[in-house]
Each structure stands twice: as structure tokens, then as C-alpha cells.
Design a protein around this motif. Structure first.
Motif, PDB file in Angstrom:
ATOM      1  N   MET A   1      -5.348 -11.977  10.799  1.00 51.94           N
ATOM      2  CA  MET A   1      -5.124 -10.700  10.118  1.00 51.94           C
ATOM      3  C   MET A   1      -3.659 -10.577   9.741  1.00 51.94           C
ATOM      4  SD  MET A   1      -5.686  -6.825  11.535  1.00 51.94           S
ATOM      5  CE  MET A   1      -6.920  -7.403  12.662  1.00 51.94           C
ATOM      6  N   ASN A   2      -3.398 -10.064   8.557  1.00 49.32           N
ATOM      7  CA  ASN A   2      -2.025  -9.838   8.118  1.00 49.32           C
ATOM      8  C   ASN A   2      -1.601  -8.425   8.492  1.00 49.32           C
ATOM      9  OD1 ASN A   2      -1.822 -12.406   6.795  1.00 49.32           O
ATOM     10  ND2 ASN A   2      -3.119 -11.593   5.176  1.00 49.32           N
ATOM     11  N   ILE A   3      -0.807  -8.315   9.553  1.00 47.54           N
ATOM     12  CA  ILE A   3      -0.361  -7.009  10.034  1.00 47.54           C
ATOM     13  C   ILE A   3       1.073  -6.772   9.589  1.00 47.54           C
ATOM     14  CG2 ILE A   3       0.049  -5.554  12.051  1.00 47.54           C
ATOM     15  CD1 ILE A   3      -1.984  -7.238  13.549  1.00 47.54           C
ATOM     16  N   THR A   4       1.306  -5.626   8.961  1.00 49.25           N
ATOM     17  CA  THR A   4       2.659  -5.232   8.571  1.00 49.25           C
ATOM     18  C   THR A   4       3.016  -3.959   9.317  1.00 49.25           C
ATOM     19  OG1 THR A   4       2.273  -6.131   6.355  1.00 49.25           O
ATOM     20  CG2 THR A   4       4.209  -4.751   6.651  1.00 49.25           C
ATOM     21  N   VAL A   5       4.142  -3.991  10.012  1.00 53.12           N
ATOM     22  CA  VAL A   5       4.605  -2.846  10.799  1.00 53.12           C
ATOM     23  C   VAL A   5       5.752  -2.174  10.058  1.00 53.12           C
ATOM     24  CG1 VAL A   5       5.447  -2.076  13.043  1.00 53.12           C
ATOM     25  CG2 VAL A   5       3.970  -4.092  12.906  1.00 53.12           C
ATOM     26  N   PHE A   6       5.618  -0.869   9.825  1.00 57.15           N
ATOM     27  CA  PHE A   6       6.606  -0.131   9.041  1.00 57.15           C
ATOM     28  C   PHE A   6       7.439   0.780   9.940  1.00 57.15           C
ATOM     29  CE2 PHE A   6       3.339  -1.398   6.099  1.00 57.15           C
ATOM     30  CZ  PHE A   6       4.021  -1.722   4.945  1.00 57.15           C
ATOM     31  N   ASP A   7       8.711   0.946   9.528  1.00 56.00           N
ATOM     32  CA  ASP A   7       9.616   1.827  10.270  1.00 56.00           C
ATOM     33  C   ASP A   7       9.341   3.292   9.996  1.00 56.00           C
ATOM     34  OD1 ASP A   7      10.953  -0.321  11.401  1.00 56.00           O
ATOM     35  OD2 ASP A   7      12.374  -0.459   9.737  1.00 56.00           O
ATOM     36  N   ASN A   8       8.860   3.582   8.785  1.00 59.21           N
ATOM     37  CA  ASN A   8       8.582   4.982   8.437  1.00 59.21           C
ATOM     38  C   ASN A   8       7.392   5.046   7.495  1.00 59.21           C
ATOM     39  OD1 ASN A   8       9.626   5.279   5.475  1.00 59.21           O
ATOM     40  ND2 ASN A   8      11.250   4.166   6.562  1.00 59.21           N
ATOM     41  N   LEU A   9       6.772   6.201   7.450  1.00 56.85           N
ATOM     42  CA  LEU A   9       5.530   6.339   6.706  1.00 56.85           C
ATOM     43  C   LEU A   9       5.738   6.309   5.193  1.00 56.85           C
ATOM     44  CD1 LEU A   9       3.551   8.941   8.838  1.00 56.85           C
ATOM     45  CD2 LEU A   9       3.569   6.449   8.950  1.00 56.85           C
ATOM     46  N   ASP A  10       6.882   6.786   4.730  1.00 49.94           N
ATOM     47  CA  ASP A  10       7.147   6.757   3.290  1.00 49.94           C
ATOM     48  C   ASP A  10       7.102   5.326   2.764  1.00 49.94           C
ATOM     49  OD1 ASP A  10       7.369   9.462   3.073  1.00 49.94           O
ATOM     50  OD2 ASP A  10       9.564   9.503   3.182  1.00 49.94           O
ATOM     51  N   THR A  11       7.702   4.413   3.517  1.00 52.56           N
ATOM     52  CA  THR A  11       7.704   3.008   3.125  1.00 52.56           C
ATOM     53  C   THR A  11       6.298   2.437   3.164  1.00 52.56           C
ATOM     54  OG1 THR A  11       9.926   2.792   4.071  1.00 52.56           O
ATOM     55  CG2 THR A  11       8.763   0.759   3.572  1.00 52.56           C
ATOM     56  N   LEU A  12       5.533   2.817   4.173  1.00 54.68           N
ATOM     57  CA  LEU A  12       4.139   2.366   4.289  1.00 54.68           C
ATOM     58  C   LEU A  12       3.320   2.817   3.086  1.00 54.68           C
ATOM     59  CD1 LEU A  12       1.905   2.550   7.474  1.00 54.68           C
ATOM     60  CD2 LEU A  12       1.029   3.300   5.275  1.00 54.68           C
ATOM     61  N   TYR A  13       3.442   4.104   2.751  1.00 58.36           N
ATOM     62  CA  TYR A  13       2.679   4.636   1.621  1.00 58.36           C
ATOM     63  C   TYR A  13       3.060   3.940   0.318  1.00 58.36           C
ATOM     64  CZ  TYR A  13       1.404   8.483   4.776  1.00 58.36           C
ATOM     65  OH  TYR A  13       0.926   9.234   5.815  1.00 58.36           O
ATOM     66  N   LYS A  14       4.355   3.687   0.132  1.00 55.86           N
ATOM     67  CA  LYS A  14       4.804   3.027  -1.089  1.00 55.86           C
ATOM     68  C   LYS A  14       4.269   1.605  -1.180  1.00 55.86           C
ATOM     69  CE  LYS A  14       9.024   5.740  -1.762  1.00 55.86           C
ATOM     70  NZ  LYS A  14      10.504   5.751  -1.709  1.00 55.86           N
ATOM     71  N   LYS A  15       4.243   0.899  -0.063  1.00 51.00           N
ATOM     72  CA  LYS A  15       3.727  -0.466  -0.063  1.00 51.00           C
ATOM     73  C   LYS A  15       2.222  -0.448  -0.355  1.00 51.00           C
ATOM     74  CE  LYS A  15       3.672  -4.913   0.459  1.00 51.00           C
ATOM     75  NZ  LYS A  15       4.205  -5.775  -0.618  1.00 51.00           N
ATOM     76  N   ALA A  16       1.511   0.530   0.160  1.00 47.66           N
ATOM     77  CA  ALA A  16       0.082   0.646  -0.119  1.00 47.66           C
ATOM     78  C   ALA A  16      -0.157   0.927  -1.602  1.00 47.66           C
ATOM     79  CB  ALA A  16      -0.536   1.752   0.733  1.00 47.66           C
ATOM     80  N   ALA A  17       0.659   1.803  -2.180  1.00 48.33           N
ATOM     81  CA  ALA A  17       0.541   2.107  -3.610  1.00 48.33           C
ATOM     82  C   ALA A  17       0.892   0.883  -4.451  1.00 48.33           C
ATOM     83  CB  ALA A  17       1.434   3.284  -3.976  1.00 48.33           C
ATOM     84  N   ASP A  18       1.917   0.161  -4.039  1.00 47.05           N
ATOM     85  CA  ASP A  18       2.286  -1.077  -4.736  1.00 47.05           C
ATOM     86  C   ASP A  18       1.133  -2.079  -4.695  1.00 47.05           C
ATOM     87  OD1 ASP A  18       4.833  -0.160  -5.337  1.00 47.05           O
ATOM     88  OD2 ASP A  18       5.762  -1.096  -3.581  1.00 47.05           O
ATOM     89  N   THR A  19       0.483  -2.159  -3.548  1.00 45.88           N
ATOM     90  CA  THR A  19      -0.644  -3.077  -3.384  1.00 45.88           C
ATOM     91  C   THR A  19      -1.779  -2.707  -4.334  1.00 45.88           C
ATOM     92  OG1 THR A  19      -0.103  -3.461  -1.048  1.00 45.88           O
ATOM     93  CG2 THR A  19      -2.348  -3.967  -1.740  1.00 45.88           C
ATOM     94  N   PHE A  20      -2.059  -1.419  -4.470  1.00 43.78           N
ATOM     95  CA  PHE A  20      -3.095  -0.943  -5.391  1.00 43.78           C
ATOM     96  C   PHE A  20      -2.764  -1.363  -6.819  1.00 43.78           C
ATOM     97  CE2 PHE A  20      -5.365   1.993  -8.085  1.00 43.78           C
ATOM     98  CZ  PHE A  20      -6.533   2.301  -7.400  1.00 43.78           C
ATOM     99  N   VAL A  21      -1.523  -1.175  -7.211  1.00 45.83           N
ATOM    100  CA  VAL A  21      -1.096  -1.545  -8.573  1.00 45.83           C
ATOM    101  C   VAL A  21      -1.239  -3.049  -8.796  1.00 45.83           C
ATOM    102  CG1 VAL A  21       0.874  -1.683 -10.142  1.00 45.83           C
ATOM    103  CG2 VAL A  21       0.465   0.412  -8.845  1.00 45.83           C
ATOM    104  N   GLU A  22      -0.732  -3.833  -7.855  1.00 46.50           N
ATOM    105  CA  GLU A  22      -0.770  -5.288  -7.994  1.00 46.50           C
ATOM    106  C   GLU A  22      -2.200  -5.812  -8.095  1.00 46.50           C
ATOM    107  OE1 GLU A  22       1.345  -6.599  -4.550  1.00 46.50           O
ATOM    108  OE2 GLU A  22       3.239  -5.695  -5.217  1.00 46.50           O
ATOM    109  N   LEU A  23      -3.071  -5.293  -7.248  1.00 50.01           N
ATOM    110  CA  LEU A  23      -4.457  -5.756  -7.255  1.00 50.01           C
ATOM    111  C   LEU A  23      -5.196  -5.296  -8.512  1.00 50.01           C
ATOM    112  CD1 LEU A  23      -5.445  -5.273  -3.507  1.00 50.01           C
ATOM    113  CD2 LEU A  23      -4.854  -7.399  -4.680  1.00 50.01           C
ATOM    114  N   SER A  24      -4.833  -4.117  -9.009  1.00 48.08           N
ATOM    115  CA  SER A  24      -5.468  -3.644 -10.241  1.00 48.08           C
ATOM    116  C   SER A  24      -5.110  -4.574 -11.398  1.00 48.08           C
ATOM    117  CB  SER A  24      -5.043  -2.202 -10.555  1.00 48.08           C
ATOM    118  OG  SER A  24      -3.721  -2.123 -11.063  1.00 48.08           O
ATOM    119  N   GLU A  25      -3.864  -4.985 -11.466  1.00 48.80           N
ATOM    120  CA  GLU A  25      -3.426  -5.881 -12.536  1.00 48.80           C
ATOM    121  C   GLU A  25      -4.151  -7.226 -12.470  1.00 48.80           C
ATOM    122  OE1 GLU A  25       0.754  -5.980 -11.806  1.00 48.80           O
ATOM    123  OE2 GLU A  25       1.170  -4.170 -12.999  1.00 48.80           O
ATOM    124  N   LYS A  26      -4.253  -7.769 -11.262  1.00 48.83           N
ATOM    125  CA  LYS A  26      -4.912  -9.066 -11.084  1.00 48.83           C
ATOM    126  C   LYS A  26      -6.393  -8.987 -11.434  1.00 48.83           C
ATOM    127  CE  LYS A  26      -1.823 -10.829  -7.460  1.00 48.83           C
ATOM    128  NZ  LYS A  26      -1.721 -11.217  -6.033  1.00 48.83           N
TER     129      LYS A  26
END
Length: 236
Positions: A1-26
Motif C-alpha cells: 500500500m502506498n501510504i502518505t503521511v501529511f503534516d497538515n490537512l490543507d496539504t492533504l486536501y490539496k494532494k487529493a485534489a491534485d490526484t483527481f486532476v491528474e487521473l482525470s487527464e490520464k
């Protein structure tokens, strides 16, 4: 499993949104559509709020996104408990989606079990008999459940149906949910679970024995495309 640990929730949410964008493009580049199944709750809401901002919304071909849901309480689409209502207000009303590509997991005047069959038919119409979602967003409850796959329930053993509904006695309501077989078919899965309340379940899920009867999220296969976003509080 690919586990990513974040220091703060804002960064976590942004990475999740980035992931949505990247996967949508692909996905859109690959087969001209992006078919997702979304969860409810405060974490997805924060991600959806980000996706609705101009910074993110302008990067997504919304007319090619197909929206399904992971699970739903069997309540009216206007009910405050509805995952659909939350998604509508946080995201769908704010971006140019195709209404014909939005599939709420509830229908007035239909029995939950009957609509589960209808919902599976809708999935098959979009995805064919392979049933491979491009992206599924999941959460994890304090008890280790995901979707509406709760500990000790018969639905954990479902291997044929992609969608099912059942009465959850502790909540005194019906739930409708994707099942383990269809979830595990997904091309990409992201679980978002954080905070001290998740600590015990997450430790058992990651380090304990395989016991999906007690911790249903263990049913989700730990493939390379399975990501888990969390924080230090949850990992302890």
C-alpha cells in the motif's frame, strides 16, 4: 500500500485534489471519459470544495466526468444526511458537469434493494461488464469500515453483486453501497483517513492480522494503485 503521511490537512486536501486532476487527464486521454465513485463526509467535502475553485476546476474537462457514489444513506436527495446533497452543494452545482453523467444513489418511490439492481445496471451501461472505475474515493470509519461495509455484516461476503442495500439496525436506516468486488476492480483507489480517532483501527488494519470481518477496509486489495492519505495522529 502506498501510504502518505501529511503534516497538515490543507496539504492533504490539496494532494487529493491534485490526484483527481491528474487521473482525470490520464483517463480522458485514454478513453475519453473519467468515471468516478465518490464518498461522503467532511474530508471529501473539503476536497470537493477545492476542486470547485478556479485553480482546479479549469484543469478538468467536467463534461467527460461521470459521477457515481460509493455508498449512501437511504434518505431523500434533499436530506442533510445525503452524500449526494453534500457533493451537489460543494462541487456539482459549481462546475459545468453534464447532468446525464450524474448518478445519485437514491430514487424516490423505489425500494432500496430494487434500486441497488438498477444502480448496478447504470454502472454496467457506462463501464460495461468489466466494471472498472477510473477512480474511487474512500474513507475509513473509526471502526475500520469503508463505504457501507460495516463490521460483522453479511454484505462483507458478497461476491456477485456490484451494488447492494441492507438495513443497518444501529442506524435504523437502509444503506446502499458498492461491494468489495466492484471496488477492487477500480483502476485507482484513494482512502483518506486521519485524526486520533482512527488510530486504533488504522494500526490494526496496517499491522494486525487479516480480519476483514472486524476491519472491513482490509477487504480492499493493496495494489500499487491503492493510496492511503493520513496524518501522524492516526499513525500514532
Amino acid at each position: 500500500m502506498n501510504i502518505t503521511v501529511f503534516d497538515n490537512l490543507d496539504t492533504l486536501y490539496k494532494k487529493a485534489a491534485d490526484t483527481f486532476v491528474e487521473l482525470s487527464e490520464k483517463s480522458i486521454q485514454k478513453h475519453d471519459k473519467f468515471v468516478v465513485a465518490l464518498s461522503g463526509g467532511s474530508s471529501p467535502k473539503a476536497i470537493f470544495n477545492l476542486l470547485a475553485t478556479q485553480e482546479y476546476a479549469d484543469k478538468i474537462e467536467w463534461s467527460k466526468v461521470y459521477f457515481f457514489w460509493v455508498d449512501e444513506r437511504w434518505v431523500s436527495l434533499a436530506d442533510e444526511k445525503s452524500n449526494f446533497k453534500m457533493t451537489l452543494e460543494a462541487l456539482l452545482d459549481k462546475v459545468p458537469v453534464d447532468e446525464n453523467h450524474v448518478f445519485p444513489m437514491y430514487k424516490d418511490g423505489v425500494e432500496p434493494k430494487d434500486y441497488a439492481k438498477e444502480y448496478e445496471a447504470q454502472i454496467r451501461k457506462v463501464l460495461g461488464n468489466e466494471g472498472v472505475f477510473d477512480f474511487i474515493l474512500l474513507g475509513m470509519g473509526d471502526d475500520g469500515h469503508t463505504a457501507s461495509l460495516f463490521p460483522g455484516k453479511k454484505i462483507l461476503h458478497e461476491k456477485e453483486k456490484w451494488v447492494d442495500a441492507y438495513y443497518l439496525k444501529p442506524q435504523e436506516m437502509y444503506r446502499i453501497t458498492l461491494t468489495e468486488p466492484i471496488i477492487n476492480k477500480a483502476e485507482n483507489i484513494l482512502v483518506v483517513a486521519f485524526g486520533e480517532s482512527k488510530k486504533h483501527a488504522l494500526n490494526e488494519v496496517l499491522n494486525g492480522e487479516y480480519n476483514p470481518e472486524l476491519y472491513p477496509i482490509q477487504l480492499i486489495e493493496r495494489k500499487d494503485s491503492f493510496q492511503f492519505f493520513t496524518d501522524e495522529k492516526a499513525l500514532g
